[in-house]
Design a protein around this motif. Structure first.
Motif, PDB file in Angstrom:
ATOM      1  N   ALA A   1       0.482  11.722  -9.872  1.00 47.45           N
ATOM      2  CA  ALA A   1      -0.337  12.922  -9.713  1.00 47.45           C
ATOM      3  C   ALA A   1       0.496  14.182  -9.910  1.00 47.45           C
ATOM      4  N   SER A   2       1.727  14.199  -9.413  1.00 45.92           N
ATOM      5  CA  SER A   2       2.571  15.391  -9.597  1.00 45.92           C
ATOM      6  C   SER A   2       2.954  15.554 -11.065  1.00 45.92           C
ATOM      7  N   THR A   3       3.175  14.456 -11.772  1.00 44.20           N
ATOM      8  CA  THR A   3       3.488  14.528 -13.205  1.00 44.20           C
ATOM      9  C   THR A   3       2.306  15.087 -13.988  1.00 44.20           C
ATOM     10  N   VAL A   4       1.124  14.601 -13.696  1.00 41.74           N
ATOM     11  CA  VAL A   4      -0.083  15.088 -14.383  1.00 41.74           C
ATOM     12  C   VAL A   4      -0.303  16.570 -14.071  1.00 41.74           C
TER      13      VAL A   4
ATOM     14  N   ALA B   1      -0.452  19.656 -16.762  1.00 42.60           N
ATOM     15  CA  ALA B   1      -1.662  20.459 -16.891  1.00 42.60           C
ATOM     16  C   ALA B   1      -1.421  21.938 -16.611  1.00 42.60           C
ATOM     17  N   LYS B   2      -0.345  22.277 -15.940  1.00 38.74           N
ATOM     18  CA  LYS B   2      -0.082  23.660 -15.520  1.00 38.74           C
ATOM     19  C   LYS B   2      -0.076  24.640 -16.693  1.00 38.74           C
ATOM     20  N   PRO B   3       0.598  24.395 -17.841  1.00 33.90           N
ATOM     21  CA  PRO B   3       0.569  25.360 -18.943  1.00 33.90           C
ATOM     22  C   PRO B   3      -0.840  25.573 -19.515  1.00 33.90           C
ATOM     23  N   HIS B   4      -1.620  24.497 -19.543  1.00 31.45           N
ATOM     24  CA  HIS B   4      -2.986  24.617 -20.061  1.00 31.45           C
ATOM     25  C   HIS B   4      -3.844  25.481 -19.144  1.00 31.45           C
ATOM     26  N   VAL B   5      -3.673  25.327 -17.853  1.00 38.37           N
ATOM     27  CA  VAL B   5      -4.434  26.124 -16.886  1.00 38.37           C
ATOM     28  C   VAL B   5      -4.049  27.597 -17.001  1.00 38.37           C
ATOM     29  N   VAL B   6      -2.762  27.868 -17.144  1.00 38.65           N
ATOM     30  CA  VAL B   6      -2.295  29.255 -17.290  1.00 38.65           C
ATOM     31  C   VAL B   6      -2.869  29.863 -18.570  1.00 38.65           C
TER      32      VAL B   6
ATOM     33  N   VAL C   1       0.841  -1.206   0.000  1.00 40.69           N
ATOM     34  CA  VAL C   1       0.000   0.000   0.000  1.00 40.69           C
ATOM     35  C   VAL C   1       0.871   1.249   0.000  1.00 40.69           C
ATOM     36  N   GLU C   2       1.945   1.232   0.789  1.00 40.63           N
ATOM     37  CA  GLU C   2       2.852   2.388   0.813  1.00 40.63           C
ATOM     38  C   GLU C   2       3.497   2.595  -0.548  1.00 40.63           C
ATOM     39  N   GLN C   3       3.889   1.516  -1.200  1.00 40.02           N
ATOM     40  CA  GLN C   3       4.491   1.612  -2.529  1.00 40.02           C
ATOM     41  C   GLN C   3       3.478   2.154  -3.535  1.00 40.02           C
ATOM     42  N   ALA C   4       2.235   1.697  -3.466  1.00 37.70           N
ATOM     43  CA  ALA C   4       1.197   2.186  -4.373  1.00 37.70           C
ATOM     44  C   ALA C   4       0.916   3.665  -4.127  1.00 37.70           C
ATOM     45  N   ALA C   5       0.944   4.090  -2.871  1.00 35.70           N
ATOM     46  CA  ALA C   5       0.712   5.498  -2.556  1.00 35.70           C
ATOM     47  C   ALA C   5       1.826   6.373  -3.124  1.00 35.70           C
ATOM     48  N   LYS C   6       3.069   5.908  -3.025  1.00 38.04           N
ATOM     49  CA  LYS C   6       4.189   6.670  -3.593  1.00 38.04           C
ATOM     50  C   LYS C   6       4.065   6.772  -5.108  1.00 38.04           C
ATOM     51  N   ALA C   7       3.688   5.678  -5.751  1.00 42.48           N
ATOM     52  CA  ALA C   7       3.522   5.682  -7.205  1.00 42.48           C
ATOM     53  C   ALA C   7       2.392   6.627  -7.615  1.00 42.48           C
ATOM     54  N   ALA C   8       1.298   6.620  -6.872  1.00 45.65           N
ATOM     55  CA  ALA C   8       0.173   7.505  -7.178  1.00 45.65           C
ATOM     56  C   ALA C   8       0.561   8.960  -6.984  1.00 45.65           C
ATOM     57  N   LYS C   9       1.343   9.236  -5.958  1.00 43.16           N
ATOM     58  CA  LYS C   9       1.783  10.609  -5.706  1.00 43.16           C
ATOM     59  C   LYS C   9       2.681  11.104  -6.840  1.00 43.16           C
ATOM     60  N   THR C  10       3.588  10.254  -7.290  1.00 41.46           N
ATOM     61  CA  THR C  10       4.470  10.615  -8.407  1.00 41.46           C
ATOM     62  C   THR C  10       3.656  10.871  -9.666  1.00 41.46           C
TER      63      THR C  10
END
Length: 171
Positions: A128-131, A135-140, A117-126
């Motif tokens: 999410a930060s990539t996504v 998305a940041k340039p599109h939002v701007v 579960v900890e490994q899956a949480a780290k992968a999901a966090k990585t």
């Protein structure tokens, strides 16, 4: 438990008295008489307790059935509840024992699953930060477009002569 206690006491007294009488008849010493009286009293008390317990159980069962019959005259659901009470209590006890038996297995499963579960949480966090970075340039860009559009709408709204242009530009 009233009858059980009474029968145990009476059985103990009767057993002690009988054993003492028999031992004295055989010209035994006081120590032997006391020992035989005590052991026989204990055995007779246990027998009396068992008989009293059985009689108490019968009395309670008859009282429960009488209460169920009385409730049946008043309402069927209440009678069913009174009749089902012992089974419900047994089911609750069984469920409690099952939960206690399952507790070590559940704790082991948690310990086994924790690193995954900890490994899956780290992968999901990585991920999410990539996504979010993508998305940041599109939002701007969208924020800039909305700001431009709002500025042009304010200019049209300030110009009171052209309400039709305001409506057309909103479409």
């Amino acid at each position: 438990m009233g009858k059980a206690v009474k029968f145990a006491l009476l059985g103990g007294l009767a057993g002690a008295g009988y054993a003492g009488y028999k031992a004295l008849q055989q010209d035994e010493t006081i120590e032997v008489v006391a020992r035989r009286a005590a052991t026989t009293a204990g055995e007779a008390a246990a027998a009396g307790l068992a008989v009293g317990f059985v009689l108490d159980r019968r009395k309670r069962r008859k009282a429960r059935l009488a209460a169920a019959a009385a409730m049946a005259r008043k309402s069927k659901p209440a009678a069913m509840l009174v009749a089902a009470k012992p089974m419900l209590e047994t089911a609750i006890e069984m469920a409690t024992h099952a939960a206690e038996a399952a507790k070590p297995r559940v704790e082991h499963a948690v310990e086994v699953a924790k690193p995954k579960v900890e490994q899956a949480a780290k992968a999901a966090k990585t991920k999410a930060s990539t996504v979010a970075e993508q998305a940041k340039p599109h939002v701007v860009d969208l924020t800039d477009k909305v700001s431009e559009r709002m500025t042009s709408l304010k200019e049209l709204a300030a110009d009171g002569d052209r309400p039709k242009q305001l409506v057309v530009s909103l479409k």
